[in-house]
Design a protein around this motif. Structure first.
Motif, short mmCIF file in Angstrom:
data_model
loop_
_atom_site.label_atom_id
_atom_site.label_comp_id
_atom_site.label_asym_id
_atom_site.label_seq_id
_atom_site.Cartn_x
_atom_site.Cartn_y
_atom_site.Cartn_z
N TRP A 162 0.83 -1.21 0.00
CA TRP A 162 0.00 0.00 0.00
C TRP A 162 0.86 1.25 0.00
CZ3 TRP A 162 -4.77 1.11 -1.21
CH2 TRP A 162 -5.29 2.36 -0.85
N ASP A 163 1.94 1.24 0.77
CA ASP A 163 2.85 2.37 0.79
C ASP A 163 3.46 2.58 -0.60
OD1 ASP A 163 4.15 4.48 2.23
OD2 ASP A 163 5.98 3.28 2.27
N ALA A 164 3.75 1.49 -1.30
CA ALA A 164 4.29 1.60 -2.66
C ALA A 164 3.28 2.26 -3.60
CB ALA A 164 4.66 0.21 -3.17
N TYR A 165 2.00 1.94 -3.42
CA TYR A 165 0.97 2.55 -4.26
C TYR A 165 0.90 4.07 -4.01
CZ TYR A 165 -3.73 4.02 -5.59
OH TYR A 165 -4.79 4.71 -6.11
N VAL A 166 0.94 4.47 -2.76
CA VAL A 166 0.88 5.90 -2.43
C VAL A 166 2.11 6.63 -2.97
CG1 VAL A 166 0.79 7.58 -0.55
CG2 VAL A 166 -0.54 5.47 -0.39
N ILE A 167 3.28 6.01 -2.82
CA ILE A 167 4.50 6.63 -3.34
C ILE A 167 4.43 6.79 -4.85
CG2 ILE A 167 6.98 6.24 -3.69
CD1 ILE A 167 7.07 4.97 -0.91
N SER A 168 3.84 5.82 -5.54
CA SER A 168 3.74 5.91 -7.00
C SER A 168 2.89 7.09 -7.44
CB SER A 168 3.14 4.61 -7.56
OG SER A 168 1.75 4.50 -7.26
N ILE A 169 1.91 7.49 -6.61
CA ILE A 169 1.08 8.65 -6.92
C ILE A 169 1.84 9.95 -6.63
CG2 ILE A 169 -1.00 9.91 -6.27
CD1 ILE A 169 -2.34 7.27 -5.67
#
Length: 467
Positions: free
Chosen positions: A388-395
């Motif tokens: 989930w943290d990876a998804y937020v960072i990608s944004i």
């Protein structure tokens, strides 16, 4: 101006960045607490909402409104199991407002929802009127209506007959409006009894916050939604906006700050972008010049008090703020006068447009930059903790890059608006090392930490720079 003299401070630039917005809220809180204020707000995305809370909150207390923004977070115990802010990102559809109102009825008040203030007496909180609801009105209507023959008329009747006669009386008789309004002005007895019972075992604000967030989560889960494959966004666009910002008195509240007070918000006109003729390609500008802004540029600036300036698109209301938040995939585009808008912060996370057009107006004053994106690059662009943290960072990664590019461009020497003309101070937030991996979390502990950090930087800035 003497070299040692403090420059006048009237202008603040607030970047986008919703998860890190408590930094800006805490800074503005500190400025207001020191009885200082800005008169020009140049904003993108979440920065626009922070500015509005400091200018025109719904209940008229900017300090309380800014501090309560932290309450939009999710209790740590709940967020650890479900790292989604279901309080801000709500299901689309006509049923969500109803279920949200029902959820409010089951919550309990916090003893001190606005820290930095004297704690309220919990008994006084319980005595305050609760959220209006139709069941309370029905009960008040029942008790305020003359029963005709009084209690003796129902003697000897069973419960069914008494209920039937009471309903018939309610249908046919006139109610006492004075009694009705008096009853409606008080907290209804059922909720008051339930709140006192809950308070007997929810002893701290932390426990009450967990309970309230579980209530919110439960009602969010059972809310029917119209979300489907053809939807243009996952969440309803800022359904809480009308409840926290007073748009009706926005201009009047701005005028209290000063005759030249303005709020600028950027938004991206997707319709203009799609209709741009091929002979007007997307403007390309030198990183250090950016002087010529094409009239075909789809970025627009909304303002609360139009002055006829280029790229100013009229007065601000709730639609314009939703347009400024319409991040693709998360929120659907906002349509204003037949034109679709997306979040301006996706293209320009820091809104320097007006400062670039009129650099001479801001000469010899200090302009404050509250950058909650580029200034936090080391905290936001990093190896992820989990999926989930990876998804937020990608944004956030591309937006952080744009914010830094915008800041570097503005500071360039070859343009007329560079650092030689405008004294721009970018606040160094100094996030504690232990908090840096979590700055994009919507947990209560993170938002509280960011607010405190912003508050501390605000106090330091006022004491050092304000005349």
């Amino acid at each position: 101006m003497n070299q040692g003299a403090k420059k006048p401070i009237t202008t603040v630039v607030l970047s986008g960045g919703a998860p890190t917005s408590p930094l800006m809220a805490g800074f503005l809180y500190a400025v207001l607490e020191k009885e200082k204020h800005f008169i020009e707000f140049h904003t993108s995305g979440a920065g626009a909402l922070m500015a509005l809370l400091s200018i025109s909150p719904k209940k008229g207390d900017p300090l309380e409104a800014l501090r309560k923004w932290v309450e939009s977070a999710i209790a740590d115990e709940v967020y650890a199991q479900l790292p989604v802010n279901f309080k801000l990102f709500r299901k689309p559809g006509p049923f969500a407002p109803l279920f949200q109102k029902l959820a409010e009825r089951f919550k309990v008040p916090l003893q001190d929802p606005a820290s930095f203030r004297k704690p309220k007496d919990i008994g006084a909180l319980l005595a305050e009127p609760g959220t209006p609801n139709p069941m309370k009105d029905l009960l008040a209507d029942w008790l305020a209506t003359d029963d005709g023959g009084g209690a003796n008329a129902m003697a000897g009747q069973d419960a069914v007959d008494r209920g039937r006669d009471r309903l018939r009386t309610l249908w046919n008789s006139e109610r006492n409006d004075d009694v009705f309004e008096a009853l409606r002005s008080k907290k209804d007895p059922i909720k008051r009894f339930r709140d006192n019972w809950l308070m007997s075992w929810l002893e701290t604000d932390e426990q009450r916050r967990v309970y309230n967030d579980i209530v919110d989560l439960w009602f969010a889960a059972i809310t029917p939604t119209t979300l489907n494959y053809r939807s243009k966004g996952l969440a309803a666009p800022l359904p809480f906006l009308d409840d926290i910002v007073d748009f009706k008195n926005l201009e009047a509240n701005l005028k209290k700050l000063g005759e030249n007070a303005h709020l600028y918000v950027n938004a991206y006109n997707m319709t203009k972008d799609a209709q741009r003729p091929q002979k007007f390609p997307r403007p390309r500008r030198c990183n250090h010049c950016q002087q010529n802004i094409s009239l075909e540029d789809p970025m627009e600036i909304f303002t609360a008090e139009a002055r006829g300036e280029p790229f100013t698109s009229g007065k601000i209301d709730v639609r314009h703020i939703r347009a400024a938040f319409s991040m693709p995939f998360i929120y659907p585009p906002t349509v204003i006068d037949g034109k679709s808008y997306s979040e301006g912060a996706d293209q320009e996370p820091i809104n320097f447009r007006i400062l670039r057009q009129r650099p001479e107006q801001y000469q010899n004053q200090k302009v404050v930059l509250l950058d909650a994106l580029g200034a936090l690059e080391d905290c936001m662009v990093r190896p992820p903790r989990d999926l989930w943290d990876a998804y937020v960072i990608s944004i956030m990664t591309p937006v952080v890059g744009l914010a830094n590019m915008s800041y570097e461009d503005f500071q360039g020497d070859c343009g007329p608006y560079g650092k030689n003309l405008i004294d721009l101070e970018r606040i160094d937030w100094k996030i504690p090392p232990e908090a840096q991996p979590f700055v994009m979390d919507w947990s209560y502990s993170n938002l509280s930490t960011l607010f405190r950090v912003g508050y501390e930087r605000g106090i330091e800035f006022v004491d050092k720079n304000w005349p």
